[in-house]
Design an enzyme around this catalytic site. Structure first.
Site, PDB file in Angstrom:
ATOM      1  N   GLU A 320     -45.420  65.810  42.663  1.00 46.73           N
ATOM      2  CA  GLU A 320     -43.957  65.913  42.710  1.00 46.73           C
ATOM      3  C   GLU A 320     -43.359  65.445  41.396  1.00 46.73           C
ATOM      4  O   GLU A 320     -42.405  66.028  40.878  1.00 46.73           O
ATOM      5  CB  GLU A 320     -43.407  65.057  43.868  1.00 46.73           C
ATOM      6  CG  GLU A 320     -41.908  65.216  44.125  1.00 46.73           C
ATOM      7  CD  GLU A 320     -41.035  64.207  43.397  1.00 46.73           C
ATOM      8  OE1 GLU A 320     -39.808  64.291  43.525  1.00 46.73           O
ATOM      9  OE2 GLU A 320     -41.557  63.329  42.675  1.00 46.73           O
ATOM     10  N   ASP A 349     -38.151  60.617  50.399  1.00 46.62           N
ATOM     11  CA  ASP A 349     -38.585  60.237  49.060  1.00 46.62           C
ATOM     12  C   ASP A 349     -37.788  59.019  48.627  1.00 46.62           C
ATOM     13  O   ASP A 349     -36.605  59.127  48.327  1.00 46.62           O
ATOM     14  CB  ASP A 349     -38.339  61.425  48.106  1.00 46.62           C
ATOM     15  CG  ASP A 349     -38.892  61.166  46.712  1.00 46.62           C
ATOM     16  OD1 ASP A 349     -39.450  60.081  46.473  1.00 46.62           O
ATOM     17  OD2 ASP A 349     -38.751  62.067  45.855  1.00 46.62           O
TER      18      ASP A 349
HETATM   19 ZN   LIG Z   1     -40.242  59.496  41.313  1.00 49.40          ZN
END
Ligand SMILES: [Zn+2]
Ligand SMILES: [Ca+2]
Ligand SMILES: [Ca+2]
Ligand SMILES: [Ca+2]
Length: 502
Positions: A320, A349
């Site tokens: 990511e 996240d």
């Molecule tokens: Zn990050």
């Protein structure tokens, strides 16, 4: 087996004896409400913390990092995959590509054969990490703004619609502007460009060419960044044939997304819950994003025996931090029929920032900031998460779908999305400090993308609350997707809305 489990569940729900005020009136006593309350009870912050300690130990044993392409990532992958397999999930290691190395062997070539040769590393530079290639083809401008406006406005190549009239095999001529270089490159690749020339936009301070690593290579064709003069000249003579050559060695590595799916549940109705598992190279990434990974892992482990109505698929994304590569490649490779089956995507996240705020993705764009509302259904996801926080008497604020996490690829293909974020390098406002405590004028996470993002960089209260919120929303959707509009209806409604607006 299922029957006795159900009896157990009913008993637990009865034992909870929640005050009526805490129950959502529409769903009180329903299956989804009961299982949500059970799962919230089972998912405990202390157990989530055990996973964080394990991820920290993995980083410690692997040079202090769990970044894509490092042994720390693979060890994180194995930790998560083993736990999920033991719990009975169907676990898949989904390979994705990332750039492991790139070297330019010789300066690039850009010429109008027989007429003009541009000066490499002056008039234009190879975009890192361009694949090698040597192509001679017509140049075709893509939604150019010439002459340039006084301030940057060009959306050249930002939308797939910019390429509606693009002839596959041509070299795309694209202007720098308001969206990421990588987005332009992606779109040009999808449109079948045989080579890509991006030129600087043309305002003062935005005229020269320079070397740049854009982290994107998947168009699979040579790509360069040229100065404004080159672009302006090529744009003035449409149909000019140029030769574009890049001599470089691109080395790709493989990482794995961990995908774990419940064995039961309607495969035509998939609830997807994702968190990125990789860290940045400089640190162990415990808040970013050990926190989201650990919370969805514990949620999965605790709901292993739930007789879910819809299939639940947990995703631990690779890479990511270097361009949403794991989620992007996953969605790209998914056939449309499979995409259609994913009814919601929930993204977690950074859910335990030390100076946290409870930020819920602004699915309905009620804040009117940045990106528009998410695909139909995103507003309902935001509402459902809000209901959890409201039920606990906890404040929450919205946060824009700014494209900085793995919901991006899902939204791009019309899958309703939502999730929780407790803040990164942004500064907590006085209003937020009044709502959530903590310190105004200081970053939500002072260790964001740093070596100090360790287990000491986690707020236990935020972790505990958000793990519960994740359990709650996952369980509700596992049993009831009734609030999410059917995709076809939603798409039709969107088309009608656009039509009447036009
Ligand atoms: Zn990050
Ligand atoms: Ca455009
Ligand atoms: Ca909102
Ligand atoms: Ca927005």
């Amino acid at each position: 087996m299922r029957f006795s489990l159900m009896k157990g569940v009913t008993a637990v729900i009865a034992a909870l004896a929640l005050p009526l005020a805490l129950a959502s009136p529409a769903n009180a006593g329903s299956l989804d409400d009961g299982f949500a309350k059970l799962l919230v009870k089972q998912v405990k912050g202390t157990n989530v913390t055990k996973h964080l300690n394990a991820l920290q130990a993995i980083a410690n044993a692997n040079g202090g990092t769990r970044a894509a392409g490092t042994p720390g990532y693979d060890a994180s992958r194995d930790y998560v995959a083993d736990k999920l397999r033991e719990a009975g999930y169907k676990v898949t290691l989904d390979p994705i590509d990332f750039v492991e190395g790139w070297t330019e062997n010789n300066p690039p070539t850009l010429e109008i054969p027989g007429q003009k040769t541009y000066a490499p590393n002056e008039d234009f530079f190879t975009f890192q990490p361009s694949p090698a290639g040597d192509v001679t083809a017509q140049v075709q401008g893509v939604d150019l703004t010439l002459p340039p406006t006084p301030t940057p406005t060009s959306t050249s190549g930002c939308e797939t619609s910019d390429f509606a009239g693009f002839v596959p095999g041509n070299i795309a001529l694209i202007q720098r502007g308001t969206c990421a270089f990588a987005a332009k490159i992606r779109n040009a690749g999808f449109a079948g460009a045989s080579g890509i020339i991006v030129f600087n936009e043309g305002q003062p301070g935005r005229t020269d060419a320079f070397p740049l690593d854009i982290g994107e290579w998947r168009a699979g064709v040579p790509m360069v960044f040229a100065d404004f003069a080159v672009g302006n000249e090529l744009a003035a003579t449409p149909g000019t044939t140029v030769r574009l050559k890049v001599d470089a060695t691109l080395q790709l590595g493989t990482n794995h997304n961990v995908i774990a799916e419940t064995r039961g549940g309607d495969p035509g109705k998939v609830v997807m819950v994702g968190a990125h598992l990789d860290s940045v190279p400089v640190g162990p990434g415990i808040n970013d994003n050990g926190s989201g990974s650990a919370a969805i892992l514990e949620t999965a482990l605790q709901m292993k025996n739930f007789p879910v109505k819809n299939k639940v698929r947990f995703a631990f994304w690779a890479a990511e931090e270097i361009g949403l590569l794991g989620s992007d490649q996953y969605v790209e490779e998914l056939p449309q029929a499979q995409r259609d089956r994913i009814k919601v995507y929930l993204n977690f996240d950074m859910v335990a920032s030390p100076n946290y705020a409870y930020k819920l993705y602004d699915g309905d764009d009620s804040d009117g900031e940045g990106s528009p509302a998410g695909p139909p259904g995103s507003a309902q996801i935001e509402k459902q998460l809000e209901a959890f926080f409201d039920g606990r008497g906890l404040a929450h604020v919205g946060t824009d779908f700014d494209g900085r996490s793995d919901y991006g690829p899902f939204i791009a293909v019309g899958i309703p999305s939502g999730g929780i974020f407790t803040g990164a390098e942004g500064i907590k406002t006085a209003e937020e400090a009044a709502l959530f405590g903590g310190t105004a004028g200081v970053a939500y996470d002072v260790c964001y993308h740093q070596a100090c993002d360790t287990t000491a960089n986690v707020n236990a209260t935020a972790l505990d609350v958000n793990a519960d919120a994740i359990a709650d929303s996952t369980a509700r959707y596992a049993f009831n997707l009734g609030s999410i509009p059917a995709r076809d209806d939603a798409a039709a409604a969107a088309r009608i809305a656009v039509k009447s607006a036009g």
